[in-house]
Design a protein around this motif. Structure first.
Motif, mmCIF file in Angstrom:
data_model
loop_
_atom_site.group_PDB
_atom_site.id
_atom_site.type_symbol
_atom_site.label_atom_id
_atom_site.label_comp_id
_atom_site.label_asym_id
_atom_site.label_seq_id
_atom_site.Cartn_x
_atom_site.Cartn_y
_atom_site.Cartn_z
ATOM 1 N N SER A 37 8.328 -1.340 -8.125
ATOM 2 C CA SER A 37 6.915 -1.010 -8.315
ATOM 3 C C SER A 37 6.617 0.219 -7.479
ATOM 4 O O SER A 37 7.261 0.478 -6.468
ATOM 5 C CB SER A 37 6.008 -2.190 -7.937
ATOM 6 N N ARG A 39 3.370 3.085 -6.131
ATOM 7 C CA ARG A 39 1.945 3.380 -5.944
ATOM 8 C C ARG A 39 1.832 4.567 -4.989
ATOM 9 O O ARG A 39 2.818 4.934 -4.315
ATOM 10 C CB ARG A 39 1.150 2.171 -5.398
ATOM 11 N N THR A 55 -1.196 -0.103 5.707
ATOM 12 C CA THR A 55 -1.549 -0.913 4.550
ATOM 13 C C THR A 55 -1.744 -2.360 4.956
ATOM 14 O O THR A 55 -1.697 -2.719 6.141
ATOM 15 C CB THR A 55 -0.456 -0.774 3.460
ATOM 16 N N SER A 59 -0.118 -7.412 1.002
ATOM 17 C CA SER A 59 -0.275 -6.840 -0.342
ATOM 18 C C SER A 59 1.034 -6.993 -1.109
ATOM 19 O O SER A 59 2.056 -7.424 -0.563
ATOM 20 C CB SER A 59 -0.613 -5.350 -0.217
ATOM 21 N N ARG A 60 0.997 -6.588 -2.360
ATOM 22 C CA ARG A 60 2.240 -6.658 -3.150
ATOM 23 C C ARG A 60 3.354 -5.862 -2.466
ATOM 24 O O ARG A 60 4.470 -6.349 -2.302
ATOM 25 C CB ARG A 60 2.000 -6.116 -4.566
ATOM 26 N N LYS A 61 3.007 -4.626 -2.053
ATOM 27 C CA LYS A 61 4.052 -3.815 -1.410
ATOM 28 C C LYS A 61 4.536 -4.465 -0.124
ATOM 29 O O LYS A 61 5.726 -4.458 0.197
ATOM 30 C CB LYS A 61 3.552 -2.374 -1.171
ATOM 31 N N GLN A 63 4.614 -7.630 0.609
ATOM 32 C CA GLN A 63 5.473 -8.779 0.306
ATOM 33 C C GLN A 63 6.848 -8.320 -0.184
ATOM 34 O O GLN A 63 7.867 -8.920 0.148
ATOM 35 C CB GLN A 63 4.809 -9.665 -0.740
ATOM 36 N N GLU A 64 6.838 -7.235 -0.968
ATOM 37 C CA GLU A 64 8.134 -6.747 -1.460
ATOM 38 C C GLU A 64 8.973 -6.188 -0.305
ATOM 39 O O GLU A 64 10.186 -6.405 -0.254
ATOM 40 C CB GLU A 64 7.915 -5.709 -2.566
ATOM 41 N N SER A 116 -10.727 -6.874 2.596
ATOM 42 C CA SER A 116 -9.981 -6.865 1.335
ATOM 43 C C SER A 116 -8.633 -7.579 1.455
ATOM 44 O O SER A 116 -7.790 -7.206 2.253
ATOM 45 C CB SER A 116 -9.742 -5.423 0.882
ATOM 46 N N GLN A 118 -5.917 -7.297 -0.114
ATOM 47 C CA GLN A 118 -5.335 -6.335 -1.047
ATOM 48 C C GLN A 118 -4.277 -6.971 -1.951
ATOM 49 O O GLN A 118 -3.396 -7.685 -1.474
ATOM 50 C CB GLN A 118 -4.708 -5.180 -0.259
ATOM 51 N N SER A 119 -4.402 -6.676 -3.231
ATOM 52 C CA SER A 119 -3.488 -7.115 -4.305
ATOM 53 C C SER A 119 -3.716 -8.553 -4.775
ATOM 54 O O SER A 119 -3.010 -9.011 -5.676
ATOM 55 C CB SER A 119 -2.005 -6.930 -3.934
ATOM 56 N N GLN A 120 -4.694 -9.254 -4.175
ATOM 57 C CA GLN A 120 -5.004 -10.612 -4.646
ATOM 58 C C GLN A 120 -6.070 -10.535 -5.742
ATOM 59 O O GLN A 120 -6.932 -9.668 -5.691
ATOM 60 C CB GLN A 120 -5.544 -11.482 -3.494
#
Ligand SMILES: Cc1cc2nc3c(=O)[nH]c(=O)nc-3n(C[C@H](O)[C@H](O)[C@H](O)COP(=O)(O)O)c2cc1C
Length: 190
Positions: A37, A39, A55, A59-61, A63-64, A116, A118-120
């Motif tokens: 992914s 961004r 960040t 967030s997704r990033k 967690q990745e 925020s 973020q990503s939820q």
């Protein structure tokens, strides 16, 4: 030439030409099962001049990165006719580093970082904005502390490629790889 130094010098030149726009970069992460992914984030260099961004760690990033710390970043600086690509492992910066950066942010950004998730998934951005506005006016204008879920990451690069535009698409590509003897470079076909 040390490619990390060259990167820092390029960033400085790009910033002189483009200001804030030069700090935008594409950040690619990859889940442990191999799904990539990408961004945009802002590069906010610290003392080491390495790629550093801030960040939400959940967030997704975030967690990745927690599952697979290998990341890739690309900058495009059109006024320099340059692209720079960096790859390597990403590490969290120290809590003190994140605290210092957070403390220097405007109050509304600090509050947004706290609010925020973020990503939820959320019900409504209007609701979130209203909560932000209410808390901004209600909160005692004392210090806002950095939430534990927000902070910096730094890229420790082991590959850096400098791409410089050339005529007839015969661009110059210099790839640096970090090996046991240090950085070595090779030229790649465009
Ligand atoms: C110009 C620009 C700069 C951005 N800078 C950041 C940043 O520094 N940090 C960040 O968390 N998100 C930043 N974003 C938002 C990210 O692109 C992304 O939407 C967000 O981080 C969530 O990504 P994720 O769900 O993959 O974790 C920026 C977006 C743009 C367009």
């Amino acid at each position: 030439m040390n490619p990390e130094l060259e990167f820092a010098q390029c960033f400085e030149s790009a910033t002189a030409l483009d200001g804030e726009l030069a700090a935008r970069c594409f950040l690619a992460t990859c889940s442990p099962d191999g799904r990539p992914s990408v961004r945009v984030v802002f590069h906010r260099p610290g003392a080491s001049q390495r790629v550093r961004f801030f960040t939400n760690y959940l967030s997704r990033k975030g967690q990745e990165i927690a599952g697979n710390p290998q990341i890739a970043v690309a900058f495009h600086w059109p006024q320099l006719n340059r692209q720079v690509r960096l790859e390597g492992v990403c590490v969290k910066t120290t809590p003190a580093d994140s605290d210092a950066y957070f403390a220097a942010r405007p109050r509304d950004s600090q509050l947004a970082a706290r609010l925020s998730q973020q990503s939820q998934p959320i019900e409504s951005v209007t609701q979130l904005r209203a909560q932000h506005a209410a808390e901004l006016s209600a909160v005692d204008p004392g210090t806002l502390s950095r939430p534990a879920h927000w902070g910096g990451y730094e890229l420790i690069p082991d590959r850096i490629e400098f791409w410089t535009a050339g005529a007839a698409r015969l661009h110059e590509r210099v790839l640096w790889k970090l090996g046991p003897a240090g950085w070595v470079s090779e030229l790649l076909a465009p």
